[in-house]
Motif scaffolding. Sequence first.
Motif, PDB file in Angstrom:
ATOM      1  N   GLU A 164     -12.289 -16.708  -5.300  1.00  0.00           N
ATOM      2  CA  GLU A 164     -12.021 -15.640  -6.260  1.00  0.00           C
ATOM      3  C   GLU A 164     -10.552 -15.590  -6.660  1.00  0.00           C
ATOM      4  N   GLU A 165      -9.646 -16.068  -5.808  1.00  0.00           N
ATOM      5  CA  GLU A 165      -8.223 -16.053  -6.131  1.00  0.00           C
ATOM      6  C   GLU A 165      -7.886 -16.969  -7.301  1.00  0.00           C
ATOM      7  N   HIS A 166      -8.772 -17.889  -7.642  1.00  0.00           N
ATOM      8  CA  HIS A 166      -8.511 -18.816  -8.737  1.00  0.00           C
ATOM      9  C   HIS A 166      -8.867 -18.231 -10.096  1.00  0.00           C
ATOM     10  N   VAL A 167      -9.438 -17.018 -10.126  1.00  0.00           N
ATOM     11  CA  VAL A 167      -9.938 -16.463 -11.382  1.00  0.00           C
ATOM     12  C   VAL A 167      -8.808 -15.969 -12.282  1.00  0.00           C
ATOM     13  N   ASN A 174     -18.906 -12.085 -12.776  1.00  0.00           N
ATOM     14  CA  ASN A 174     -18.683 -10.730 -13.285  1.00  0.00           C
ATOM     15  C   ASN A 174     -17.279 -10.581 -13.858  1.00  0.00           C
ATOM     16  N   ALA A 175     -16.286 -11.228 -13.242  1.00  0.00           N
ATOM     17  CA  ALA A 175     -14.914 -11.152 -13.752  1.00  0.00           C
ATOM     18  C   ALA A 175     -14.817 -11.762 -15.141  1.00  0.00           C
ATOM     19  N   PHE A 176     -15.466 -12.892 -15.358  1.00  0.00           N
ATOM     20  CA  PHE A 176     -15.421 -13.528 -16.678  1.00  0.00           C
ATOM     21  C   PHE A 176     -16.199 -12.719 -17.712  1.00  0.00           C
ATOM     22  N   ARG A 177     -17.311 -12.146 -17.312  1.00  0.00           N
ATOM     23  CA  ARG A 177     -18.082 -11.335 -18.258  1.00  0.00           C
ATOM     24  C   ARG A 177     -17.338 -10.042 -18.601  1.00  0.00           C
ATOM     25  N   ALA A 229      -7.659 -10.545 -14.710  1.00  0.00           N
ATOM     26  CA  ALA A 229      -6.452 -10.841 -15.459  1.00  0.00           C
ATOM     27  C   ALA A 229      -5.674  -9.563 -15.722  1.00  0.00           C
ATOM     28  N   HIS A 230      -4.441  -9.709 -16.140  1.00  0.00           N
ATOM     29  CA  HIS A 230      -3.594  -8.572 -16.452  1.00  0.00           C
ATOM     30  C   HIS A 230      -3.988  -7.968 -17.800  1.00  0.00           C
TER      31      HIS A 230
END
Length: 659
Positions: free
Chosen positions: A317-320, A376-379, A471-472
């Motif tokens: 997950e740290e690579h997201v 979920n992070a990308f969506r 992301a920020h």
Amino acid sequence: MRNSFPVDLQHTTLVAELAVRLSLSSFPVVTDALGELNLLSSDLGRIAVSASLVSDVCSWVMKVLFFAGILFARANSPAAALEIVALFVAFVIVLFVVLRPTVIWISQKKTPPGELIGEGYFVGLMIIALLSALTTEVLGFKYMLGPVMLGLALPGGMPLGRTLTEHLDSFFTSIFLPVYVVLAGYRTDFKELNRASRWTLLELITFVCFVGKLIGSLAAGVFYKLSVRDAFCLGLMLNIKGVIEISFINNWGDSQKATAQHFSVLILSMMIITTVTTPLIKYLYNPSARIVATKRRTIEHAKRNSAFRMLVCLHTEEHVAPVLDLLEAISPSPTSPITLNVLHLSDLSGDTSSFLRMYRRPRDRGTFNAADRIVNAFRYFEQNKNYELGSLSIQPFVSSCPYNTMHNDICSLALRCKSRLIVLPFHKQSDGARETSKQSFQMVNRMVMDIAPCSVAILVDRSIPAGSTYAHPTSLFQHIGVYFLGGPDDRDALSIGSRMSLIRNTHLTVVRILLSSEEDINKRDPQDERFMAGIKKQHASNERAVFEDKFVDDGEGTSAIVSSTSEKYDLVIVGRRKRQEQSPLTSGLAEWSECTELGVLGDMLATLDGEQVSIMVVQQHVWLSHDETAVEVPENVAGDGTDARTIGDGSNDHLLPRI
């Protein structure tokens, strides 16, 4: 033909049982052998593993029915037969209704994420395994049936599968298994082979079973449009013999079904089969050699207004977060859309069969795993950035395979998705206090760069501490720096930097480093000159793009410029400059490189102390046409690179998921 058998085979079931055993494919044996050959994640490897699994499951079902029939026949009354059935059904219910939910609860509620289950639970599970063997033996079935049923009831993968693997695998494979095989070899007596007339029939049956299985697998493979060579390799894979066959031969010897002569012949036959099939498979089948694109798959040659296809690979997950920042910096739009394929990679821990498939979250799973959170992070990013319709398309995939074959999954997916760029995470991460390194990630990165069918980029994130998934609110990559020394890798690096500045309000600084002796433009590479002229023409009206020329005498001057100016940027993009390590611009710098996959400049930037700048190292896809004069590099090369195939006849593509 029984009457024509030798006397010692006329009144035994050895021939029938041998034919049945050799007609089957042992799932543990095939999986273990393909794992040693690094073929578990290959196309044929997955087919062989699936076929052997189906074969094993069917054989166990048939055995249960066979033994149940024998027990019914021996029962004194219908009531006794019903009692046996009721007890076996109760045993199955306890396994699947009571034990399985309990183990799932322990795995999800009592075990921290990423950790192994507790020692107490592990010991309890081992006791249950022994009790299951005892239960089926008491009921009149074979003792092996109990542990097999228990294994079917238990959930695979983390954390239970990995706990069993780490606690039992090394112990059994290093102690019990060698001793067991040694004892089988000790019982083998070659003196018993002095009279060929007494064992020729048994050897003939073994040979017929081997050839029959090989021809059957070959015919089935050709029927499903495999090439003859691949179908033959598949037949060899399914013919591999190992410890399971040795255990059956041992049982036949213990029960006096096989004489000492029969035992020796069969053990020798299994050795010969395995000795022949394993090197043949390794020689005939190389999945990495089949990954190649038939057209250019580079950033430099991408059409400006065509869909830009990327494959992003993530281990944790740290690579997201850095990937999302990079995606926002590229800024997809309807005129310059991005097709993003997200591949979550995981090691084959506690599982025996690898997979590569589209992501689908099971509805009945209550908890979220790493793949769920990554997707979920990308969506969430896609929904909250409010991109116009058609600007961004995200398709998630998941893969589980050993690290030493992970590059095959990455490159084959990139080929089938027609990706122009593979983005890989750097193997080192820092949380501000300490740095962690995963050598397995580094191995995957290097192997991908060796066989990739498109351009590859390694993203080194040094902007934020590890642990962030999202992301920020605004992209950290506001000021992009590109160091251009010349060559195909640098042209790809500048191409992606140019794309960021043209589409989005990102400041781009291109620092071109030249030798002082090359002030005469006629001495420079014409291909680089044409490319640079095209880039400057594109940015003629772009006030955010700055082009600088720096002249140096050697690699020391290059190092000084990079070290003194890199801190100005949020993201530095450089080429790997493979095959150009001996250039005068970087002379002497390669000797100090720690990470060769980053190239000279990338490695130097990644090791600068105190720097918070992220780094992107790009390697252009190497593609050679039949006519070298046809691959000149104009400003925009025609052809969008949408045609791709696999080396050979491409006959296996229909066996893979449609993408």
